[in-house]
Scaffold this motif. Structure first.
Motif, mmCIF file in Angstrom:
data_model
loop_
_atom_site.group_PDB
_atom_site.id
_atom_site.type_symbol
_atom_site.label_atom_id
_atom_site.label_comp_id
_atom_site.label_asym_id
_atom_site.label_seq_id
_atom_site.Cartn_x
_atom_site.Cartn_y
_atom_site.Cartn_z
ATOM 1 N N CYS A 178 12.784 -15.742 31.374
ATOM 2 C CA CYS A 178 11.768 -14.656 32.435
ATOM 3 C C CYS A 178 10.271 -14.976 31.361
ATOM 4 O O CYS A 178 10.041 -14.723 30.352
ATOM 5 C CB CYS A 178 11.875 -13.294 33.070
ATOM 6 N N CYS B 57 8.951 -10.226 31.374
ATOM 7 C CA CYS B 57 10.234 -9.885 30.711
ATOM 8 C C CYS B 57 10.915 -10.538 29.026
ATOM 9 O O CYS B 57 11.783 -9.888 28.418
ATOM 10 C CB CYS B 57 11.143 -9.220 31.227
ATOM 11 N N CYS C 261 11.565 -13.479 36.934
ATOM 12 C CA CYS C 261 13.247 -13.292 36.553
ATOM 13 C C CYS C 261 12.858 -11.983 39.099
ATOM 14 O O CYS C 261 11.429 -11.920 38.793
ATOM 15 C CB CYS C 261 13.746 -12.555 36.108
ATOM 16 N N CYS D 25 10.985 -9.231 37.821
ATOM 17 C CA CYS D 25 9.165 -8.883 37.699
ATOM 18 C C CYS D 25 8.147 -9.852 39.068
ATOM 19 O O CYS D 25 7.443 -9.424 39.071
ATOM 20 C CB CYS D 25 8.791 -9.872 36.062
HETATM 21 ZN ZN LIG Z 1 11.407 -10.569 33.741
#
Ligand SMILES: [Zn+2]
Length: 251
Positions: A155, A158, A177, A180
């Protein structure tokens, strides 16, 4: 100065009554533009050479600081004639040369990109190789060679690895992801299977290329992902003529 180059025809344009301007991608000097005088006259021996996708050996007169060089003679290295027997393969090959034309600057040498181009055309013209996989291989490796390798592992926010797929937003080349991702943006969801196919393509050599078992829906997502990503990095690819034909084939 007389120069010699090994090159693939990307596009041609008629010029005056009997001449043509040919854009090529060469091993020696990258993108190369030649004016071929008199080649459209019925007497010309070179008339059949200048079809997009043809692999040629050309001899030309080069002038420093000139955008256009003068074609002297040429001979065919590989016509990739298998392309002419299959409309889908021909369309994919036209996308390959047009996308390459829009991705490279004049006279920037990149021998690995040249090799990718001729390897791709050879596979697309070979009926024993799956054409979609050969095309995807080209597209992902082109992005990598240009410095735009898609990050399909983590991602972008994160840094967690994707376990349930990710989202690619409009005007962005970053995957996020599920945790997020902010809903509300025009984004596409790319599932884990498709992300893994992209990763496998990036890691593969030509000889290891296997036919993927993607569903029709996943194939569609893969096309969407690749093009959305490409439009972001190579803006001029949005207007590609061959892409319209490709869409008719795969939509
Ligand atoms: Zn993420």
């Amino acid at each position: 100065m007389i120069e010699k180059a090994e090159a693939v025809v990307l596009k041609t344009l008629n010029h005056g009554d009997t001449s043509k301007i040919i854009t090529l991608y060469s091993r020696e000097v990258g993108r190369l533009k030649l004016i071929a005088k008199g080649v459209r006259s019925p007497k010309s021996k070179s008339m059949g050479l200048f079809q997009p996708t043809r692999h040629l050996q050309v001899i030309y007169y080069s002038k420093a600081n000139s955008e256009l060089q003068l074609f002297k003679s040429g001979e065919l290295v590989n016509g990739f004639f298998g392309l002419e027997e299959d409309f889908d393969r021909l369309t994919l090959a036209q996308v390959v040369v047009e996308l390459l034309d829009r991705s490279v600057e004049d006279e920037e040498t990149h021998p690995r990109l040249f090799q990718l181009l001729i390897d791709t055309l050879a596979r697309l013209s070979d009926n024993a190789v799956s054409s979609a996989e050969a095309y995807w291989f080209f597209h992902t490796h082109l992005l990598r060679e240009l410095g735009y390798r898609p990050n399909v592992g983590h991602c972008s926010i994160c840094r967690d690895s994707f376990s349930n797929g990710g989202y690619l937003g409009t005007g962005s080349s970053h995957l996020e992801c599920i945790k997020c991702h902010q809903p509300g943006h025009e984004s596409i969801f790319v599932n884990e299977t498709v992300l893994n196919v992209v990763q496998d393509l990036l890691d593969a050599q030509w000889g290891e290329l296997e036919k993927s078992s993607l569903t029709a829906r996943d194939r569609r997502t893969l096309w969407d992902f690749l093009w959305r990503f490409t439009f972001h990095h190579i803006e001029s690819s949005r207007g590609m003529k061959s892409l319209k034909v490709l869409r008719q084939l795969y939509d």
